[in-house]
Design a protein around this motif. Sequence first.
Motif, PDB file in Angstrom:
ATOM      1  N   ARG A   1       0.824  -1.208   0.000  1.00 33.86           N
ATOM      2  CA  ARG A   1       0.000   0.000   0.000  1.00 33.86           C
ATOM      3  C   ARG A   1       0.857   1.256   0.000  1.00 33.86           C
ATOM      4  O   ARG A   1       0.555   2.230  -0.703  1.00 33.86           O
ATOM      5  CB  ARG A   1      -0.926  -0.007   1.204  1.00 33.86           C
ATOM      6  CG  ARG A   1      -1.926   1.131   1.214  1.00 33.86           C
ATOM      7  CD  ARG A   1      -2.923   0.960   2.316  1.00 33.86           C
ATOM      8  NE  ARG A   1      -2.287   0.998   3.632  1.00 33.86           N
ATOM      9  CZ  ARG A   1      -2.944   0.776   4.772  1.00 33.86           C
ATOM     10  NH1 ARG A   1      -4.233   0.465   4.732  1.00 33.86           N
ATOM     11  NH2 ARG A   1      -2.310   0.839   5.919  1.00 33.86           N
ATOM     12  N   ASP A   2       1.945   1.244   0.762  1.00 34.48           N
ATOM     13  CA  ASP A   2       2.833   2.401   0.760  1.00 34.48           C
ATOM     14  C   ASP A   2       3.493   2.595  -0.602  1.00 34.48           C
ATOM     15  O   ASP A   2       3.673   3.737  -1.064  1.00 34.48           O
ATOM     16  CB  ASP A   2       3.900   2.233   1.841  1.00 34.48           C
ATOM     17  CG  ASP A   2       3.317   2.363   3.241  1.00 34.48           C
ATOM     18  OD1 ASP A   2       2.217   2.933   3.363  1.00 34.48           O
ATOM     19  OD2 ASP A   2       3.962   1.889   4.199  1.00 34.48           O
TER      20      ASP A   2
ATOM     21  N   GLU B   1       2.176   1.740  -3.440  1.00 40.87           N
ATOM     22  CA  GLU B   1       1.137   2.286  -4.300  1.00 40.87           C
ATOM     23  C   GLU B   1       0.912   3.770  -4.028  1.00 40.87           C
ATOM     24  O   GLU B   1       0.689   4.557  -4.957  1.00 40.87           O
ATOM     25  CB  GLU B   1      -0.168   1.512  -4.100  1.00 40.87           C
ATOM     26  CG  GLU B   1      -0.132   0.077  -4.609  1.00 40.87           C
ATOM     27  CD  GLU B   1       0.001   0.011  -6.121  1.00 40.87           C
ATOM     28  OE1 GLU B   1      -0.454   0.960  -6.800  1.00 40.87           O
ATOM     29  OE2 GLU B   1       0.555  -0.973  -6.629  1.00 40.87           O
ATOM     30  N   ARG B   2       0.994   4.150  -2.764  1.00 46.36           N
ATOM     31  CA  ARG B   2       0.820   5.564  -2.435  1.00 46.36           C
ATOM     32  C   ARG B   2       1.960   6.410  -3.018  1.00 46.36           C
ATOM     33  O   ARG B   2       1.722   7.517  -3.537  1.00 46.36           O
ATOM     34  CB  ARG B   2       0.776   5.745  -0.916  1.00 46.36           C
ATOM     35  CG  ARG B   2      -0.467   5.168  -0.267  1.00 46.36           C
ATOM     36  CD  ARG B   2      -0.387   5.239   1.216  1.00 46.36           C
ATOM     37  NE  ARG B   2      -1.376   6.139   1.773  1.00 46.36           N
ATOM     38  CZ  ARG B   2      -1.537   6.353   3.069  1.00 46.36           C
ATOM     39  NH1 ARG B   2      -0.762   5.715   3.929  1.00 46.36           N
ATOM     40  NH2 ARG B   2      -2.447   7.190   3.501  1.00 46.36           N
TER      41      ARG B   2
END
Length: 456
Positions: free
Chosen positions: A249-250, A252-253
């Motif tokens: 997720r990080d 992707e962020r």
Amino acid sequence: MRLVLQLVARLLLIVALCLGAATVWATFEAYRSVDRATAASAQRVAQALQALYWHELLLRSSRAREHLLPVPEWRTLDTMKLISPGVCVEFQPAVAFEKPLCGQSEGLGKTPPRWFASIVPIFLGSHAEVVRPVSPRAAAAGTVVATPDAAAAISLAWEYILNVIDVALLMAAAIALLASLAIAHTLAPARAIVTALQRMARGHYRTKLPRFRSMELAMIGGAVGELGTRLEEATEQRAALTRRLIEIRDDERRALARELHDEFGQNLAAILAFADTIETASAKQNREDGIAQDARMISQATHHLMASLRDALKRLRNPLPEELGLEASLVNLVDSWRSQSAARPTIQLDLRGDLTDISGPAATTAYRVAQECLTNALRHGAAREISLRVERRAGEDDALLIRVEDDGGGDAERVARSAGFGLTGIRERVAAAGGSLSILPARGGLSVAATIPLAA
């Protein structure tokens, strides 16, 4: 109710039932023993009179004499010894005005209560008299009739019951005490099993249990140990999976932040440049058609979009702890919220302990928790004062405590049950770090506390 008390209660119930059965049996046995004593007395007196009969018959030298009766001397002390207490014996055909010869009945047993004296004959019936011939071969010798005294029989039964009950009560008390101690000693290892389960509930899955002598308890202990091992393995796998998901997720962020910066940032800059050019050209031509004003409005909207984009990029890019450290990033976070508006509530930052060497996932998790809790308190509450406290607990429990309290009201139970994205995210982060999260009511508001073990 505790299992030991349940077993002891059942044991006492069984003892009480056995005691009641023993009382009934003792009553029946004592009451019917009078019948046996009556029959025995009649038999002994008949045998004694038979010997007396034949002795008298031989002395008189006449076998054919009818109605030869024993002499009156049969009512002697020797005959009295043959009669049981509470039994009366008479010889038939009796001499005129002859009274039965009775055994000693005065002071025989204790006086029973009235309810006992009235109930026993109803359930056990009355006593029958016993008739024995003096001589089976000589019907003319007469018969012996033994009759029990009903009052004496009840007194004997009551005394017998009291004696039996005393012994039975003593034995019942001893059995109950010894059995209770044995039950308590046998079930004592259950406390160790309960303690192990409680430690497992707190997250200490590998709890070593002692070896139990009982096969059943040993099986339970083995099952608890195996359960703890599987729970620890499942927790480790879940934590590893959560950490991997957070990393993805990080990533992707960060990728989204680059795309926003490269695409939206350049396009917004171009729009702002075009708006400035239009406004400048309109001003040089001194035109009054409103083009310059529209250009200024476009510039203002573009500046607003660029400010929003910068805020979004700050949240999407790498967290500040990786660049500034945990302490400086928390100070920067609080200062950024304070500088946004003077109408914002007061934010107090309390840092305790040495936070300089905290880095990596622990620092990132602590920062994200503080960031999300401050965001929720500022956006979803009417707080006038917010307190952010970050404390490092040194020693054996090397852990980081993050606590955010506000006075903006709110229902702690409802917030704890909430499945919002922000709260779910910090729960996942804290769980992946091996920590715990709690949401409790505080003075006038909520208190969100997270504990992150640094040793992990």
